[in-house]
Design a protein around this motif. Structure first.
Motif, PDB file in Angstrom:
ATOM      1  N   LEU A  25       0.844  -1.191   0.000  1.00 40.28           N
ATOM      2  CA  LEU A  25       0.000   0.000   0.000  1.00 40.28           C
ATOM      3  C   LEU A  25       0.880   1.241   0.000  1.00 40.28           C
ATOM      4  O   LEU A  25       1.743   1.407   0.869  1.00 40.28           O
ATOM      5  N   ASP A  26       0.674   2.122  -0.970  1.00 44.56           N
ATOM      6  CA  ASP A  26       1.420   3.384  -1.021  1.00 44.56           C
ATOM      7  C   ASP A  26       0.799   4.363  -0.027  1.00 44.56           C
ATOM      8  O   ASP A  26      -0.174   5.051  -0.337  1.00 44.56           O
ATOM      9  N   VAL A  27       1.368   4.424   1.169  1.00 45.05           N
ATOM     10  CA  VAL A  27       0.838   5.333   2.187  1.00 45.05           C
ATOM     11  C   VAL A  27       1.172   6.781   1.823  1.00 45.05           C
ATOM     12  O   VAL A  27       0.317   7.660   1.824  1.00 45.05           O
ATOM     13  N   VAL A  28       2.441   7.031   1.513  1.00 42.00           N
ATOM     14  CA  VAL A  28       2.906   8.373   1.129  1.00 42.00           C
ATOM     15  C   VAL A  28       3.911   8.206   0.001  1.00 42.00           C
ATOM     16  O   VAL A  28       4.660   7.225  -0.033  1.00 42.00           O
ATOM     17  N   TYR A  29       3.921   9.161  -0.925  1.00 39.18           N
ATOM     18  CA  TYR A  29       4.999   9.159  -1.907  1.00 39.18           C
ATOM     19  C   TYR A  29       5.541  10.569  -2.070  1.00 39.18           C
ATOM     20  O   TYR A  29       4.849  11.562  -1.832  1.00 39.18           O
ATOM     21  N   VAL A  30       6.825  10.637  -2.454  1.00 36.64           N
ATOM     22  CA  VAL A  30       7.535  11.908  -2.585  1.00 36.64           C
ATOM     23  C   VAL A  30       8.014  12.041  -4.021  1.00 36.64           C
ATOM     24  O   VAL A  30       8.638  11.125  -4.572  1.00 36.64           O
ATOM     25  N   THR A  31       7.743  13.184  -4.620  1.00 30.13           N
ATOM     26  CA  THR A  31       8.133  13.433  -6.004  1.00 30.13           C
ATOM     27  C   THR A  31       9.611  13.815  -6.082  1.00 30.13           C
ATOM     28  O   THR A  31      10.239  14.119  -5.059  1.00 30.13           O
ATOM     29  N   PRO A  32      10.190  13.814  -7.281  1.00 28.97           N
ATOM     30  CA  PRO A  32      11.594  14.254  -7.420  1.00 28.97           C
ATOM     31  C   PRO A  32      11.821  15.685  -6.948  1.00 28.97           C
ATOM     32  O   PRO A  32      12.949  16.060  -6.636  1.00 28.97           O
ATOM     33  N   GLU A  33      10.749  16.478  -6.881  1.00 24.45           N
ATOM     34  CA  GLU A  33      10.870  17.862  -6.401  1.00 24.45           C
ATOM     35  C   GLU A  33      10.733  17.950  -4.885  1.00 24.45           C
ATOM     36  O   GLU A  33      10.575  19.042  -4.327  1.00 24.45           O
TER      37      GLU A  33
END
Length: 410
Positions: free
Chosen positions: A166-174
């Motif tokens: 489950l993807d709880v949180v994801y962070v972008t390259p920025e």
């Protein structure tokens, strides 16, 4: 029947190391003799029972049935009291395999769902019911559904050798941290996690005819190398006490000289001296093993309940702070180490004991008329323990208190 078996297994597990377990081992070693004695007794009992009148046999059967019923019921209740249940198994944390994934500049903080037996959990979905920031409830207009890997909105099936994530949180390259929602409801603005804060997510994980409510703690420093996401409660696991997490314990006692440490500094080449006190936090290992490479950084600062600094990592130093490498310390079991937080001079000037960037240098010195909250992240074994150090000038002295960042409301 499942509860009965689970209760028996729990009894055997808890019997290890005590008299009941020793008795069980004795039975095993003398199994042949005991079996012969039991066979003889059964043969004699059967012969005796055959001679009994039918009414007495009926009464005897009823008595045995009632006794068996109450024994099974008692064991089932025991199983319930021990919270033995078969639920959706959820893991999340820096040390959980596949929980932190970095690819093509993106970072995913995931919860791993993998049964240990032959059970399957099909059609998995997850819904975010509430979010707290630094312990304060945030307003959510609607329940948000978040995605499972691979992020196409599908509802996967978790199996023994095929876990679901489950993807709880994801962070972008920025370096923008956000929820991996299936979609944002109409009229609801997209929002992101702000660095320098700790978030508590109440998530319901559902499969066919079964569900589990989980609480995840996301500590976002603005840097994926020092941030973390972990499961702090899943209905059966209890959260750690206020400022304890894993093996690390942080404490403070304002009336103790080791926490309010009197110090006299002398300048080199002159007779000038400065007297005052250093407010220090006690840092201990809670288990009989040492904690290697413990670090602590200020990730945000609040003044009068308003954030004035965020998105930073300002290192705090362990005593003696003038030693090289004092930003990192091995915490040996049974030996308290001290983290220096404030310098309080006899003249009344008080400042935070870290080097501030020029843009924030005006916040280094504390104002007696204001209250402060220092958000401090301890880094140990690639995991993050976040606390909040509150500072307030009261009754002619600075008073500090510690709370665990994810439990402000308790």
């Amino acid at each position: 029947m499942r509860k009965f078996v689970a209760g028996v297994l729990q009894l055997l597990k808890e019997a290890r190391g005590n008299a009941l377990w020793d008795f069980a081992k004795w039975l095993y070693r003398n199994a042949t003799v005991i079996a012969a004695v039991i066979a003889t007794l059964i043969t004699g009992a059967v012969g005796w029972i055959r001679q009994l009148p039918l009414p007495i046999l009926i009464v005897l059967a009823l008595v045995v049935g009632v006794i068996a019923y109450f024994v099974i019921r008692r064991i089932a209740r025991y199983a319930d009291s021990k919270s033995i249940s078969v639920g959706i198994p959820v893991e999340c944390g820096p040390n959980v395999k596949g929980s932190v994934v970095k690819t093509k500049g993106f970072t995913f903080y995931r919860a791993r769902i993998q049964p240990s037996g032959n059970e399957q959990f099909p059609n998995l979905i997850a819904r975010v019911h509430s979010i707290k920031r630094d312990g304060v409830e945030m307003h959510l207009d609607e329940v948000l559904r978040i995605k499972y890997h691979p992020g196409d909105g599908s509802a996967p099936c978790a199996r023994k050798d095929d876990p679901a994530f489950l993807d709880v949180v994801y962070v972008t390259p920025e370096a923008v941290a956000t929820l991996h929602v299936l979609f944002w409801p109409p009229g609801m603005e997209n929002w992101n996690f702000e660095s320098g804060h700790n978030y508590q997510l109440d998530v319901a994980i559902l499969s066919d005819e079964i569900s589990r409510r989980c609480e995840f703690e996301f500590v976002w420093t603005g840097d994926t190398d020092t941030s973390s996401c972990r499961l702090i409660s899943d209905g059966s696991q209890k959260s750690p006490p206020l400022t304890e997490c894993g093996r690390l314990k942080v404490s403070y006692e304002g009336d103790s000289l080791d926490c309010m440490w009197p110090v006299t500094f002398k300048s080199k080449g002159s007779q000038a001296t400065w007297k005052g006190m250093i407010a220090r936090l006690r840092v201990d290992s809670e288990t009989k093993s040492n904690i290697l490479a413990c670090k602590a950084v200020i990730i945000s600062l609040e003044k009068n309940a308003k954030t004035v600094i965020s998105g930073v990592q300002l290192p705090l130093l362990f005593t003696p702070a003038d030693n090289p490498g004092s930003d990192t310390k091995t915490i040996n079991y049974g030996q308290t180490e001290y983290l220096e937080v404030l310098w309080i001079s006899d003249s009344g000037d008080t400042e935070i004991k870290t080097d501030f960037p020029f843009a924030f240098s005006n916040h280094k010195q504390l104002d007696r008329l204001s209250t402060y909250s220092l958000h401090v992240a301890f880094s140990v074994d690639n995991s993050i323990t976040a606390i909040i150090v509150n500072a307030e000038y009261k009754n002619d002295t600075w008073r500090l208190s510690i709370i665990r960042a994810a439990r402000l409301s308790t």
